[in-house]
Write an enzyme that holds these catalytic residues in place. Sequence first.
Site, PDB file in Angstrom:
ATOM      1  N   HIS A   1     -28.405  51.595  27.213  1.00 18.18           N
ATOM      2  CA  HIS A   1     -27.647  51.146  25.827  1.00 18.18           C
ATOM      3  C   HIS A   1     -28.000  51.308  24.505  1.00 18.18           C
ATOM      4  O   HIS A   1     -29.130  51.013  24.436  1.00 18.18           O
ATOM      5  CB  HIS A   1     -26.700  49.503  26.514  1.00 18.18           C
ATOM      6  CG  HIS A   1     -26.214  49.260  27.113  1.00 18.18           C
ATOM      7  ND1 HIS A   1     -24.518  49.775  27.142  1.00 18.18           N
ATOM      8  CD2 HIS A   1     -26.237  48.786  28.517  1.00 18.18           C
ATOM      9  CE1 HIS A   1     -23.988  49.118  28.258  1.00 18.18           C
ATOM     10  NE2 HIS A   1     -25.617  48.972  29.134  1.00 18.18           N
ATOM     11  N   GLU A  22     -25.497  50.589  21.902  1.00 22.17           N
ATOM     12  CA  GLU A  22     -24.658  50.263  20.547  1.00 22.17           C
ATOM     13  C   GLU A  22     -24.991  48.519  20.907  1.00 22.17           C
ATOM     14  O   GLU A  22     -24.651  47.733  19.844  1.00 22.17           O
ATOM     15  CB  GLU A  22     -23.762  49.812  21.195  1.00 22.17           C
ATOM     16  CG  GLU A  22     -23.360  49.377  22.648  1.00 22.17           C
ATOM     17  CD  GLU A  22     -23.588  49.761  23.944  1.00 22.17           C
ATOM     18  OE1 GLU A  22     -23.352  48.980  24.762  1.00 22.17           O
ATOM     19  OE2 GLU A  22     -24.327  50.825  23.662  1.00 22.17           O
ATOM     20  N   CYS A  69     -23.635  53.793  29.754  1.00 20.72           N
ATOM     21  CA  CYS A  69     -23.860  52.864  31.332  1.00 20.72           C
ATOM     22  C   CYS A  69     -22.533  52.941  32.317  1.00 20.72           C
ATOM     23  O   CYS A  69     -22.821  54.443  32.501  1.00 20.72           O
ATOM     24  CB  CYS A  69     -23.598  51.824  30.888  1.00 20.72           C
ATOM     25  SG  CYS A  69     -24.175  50.372  32.236  1.00 20.72           S
TER      26      CYS A  69
END
Length: 243
Positions: free
Chosen positions: A180, A182, A90
């Site tokens: 993302h 995570e 990001c």
Amino acid sequence: MARLLVVVPSDTDPPTRLGEWLTDAGLELDERRLSRGEALPADLTGVDGLLVLGGPQSSLDAEEVSPELVEVRHLLGQAVAADVPTLAICLGAQLLAQVGGGSTRVGADGPEVGATLVAKRDAADADPLFGPLPLSPDVLEWHHDEVDRLPAGATLLASNPRYPNQAFRVGEHVYGLQFHIETDPALVRQWAEGDAVGVAGSGLDVETICARATAVHPDLAEVWAPFAARFADLVRARATHRS
């Protein structure tokens, strides 16, 4: 044990599940949280890989607004120059694009928020990390800026109709992900409750965004935990070569 330097520009985006996957894959994580004043090393000496996460800062912030990003750019530049295995996510991907000679801007189509899909590009089939992914993997988006121009010579690995530069590789081992991988549901709720502009731009309400993200998180783990393990392989290979 191979050492991964983990740069956390903001406590709002910790490594979360990605950190667990990388630890399970045998990496030693050296985590530096910039919002807590934890210092970054001057260079990547003794480091086998680099992970740079996201945050509410903008890649377009002036130095006086986000001074902590100056050192992050410096380390990313070193990683590009030495082809150190790197995963920049990001905000990290946007900074990577900048230091590699590309550019970012405020997203032309507004914030991209929530669970969605990206599509692999043809070049991804020959890539060691992206090759085994499904054609259209699930991801979690949360960004206001975009990478509008990739570095010269970068390889585009994944796109979607809204923002084409979703994943790219610089050199052989330096990767940028606009999306993302995570997150967990609690982190997504924190983002949704703290970003009224992003939520409004999505056309959805907080509860819908969170419900869709929660539903997709098992699929994210199924796809991206093996991806993290493949990235860990690159880091371990560099550690072996360095020793």
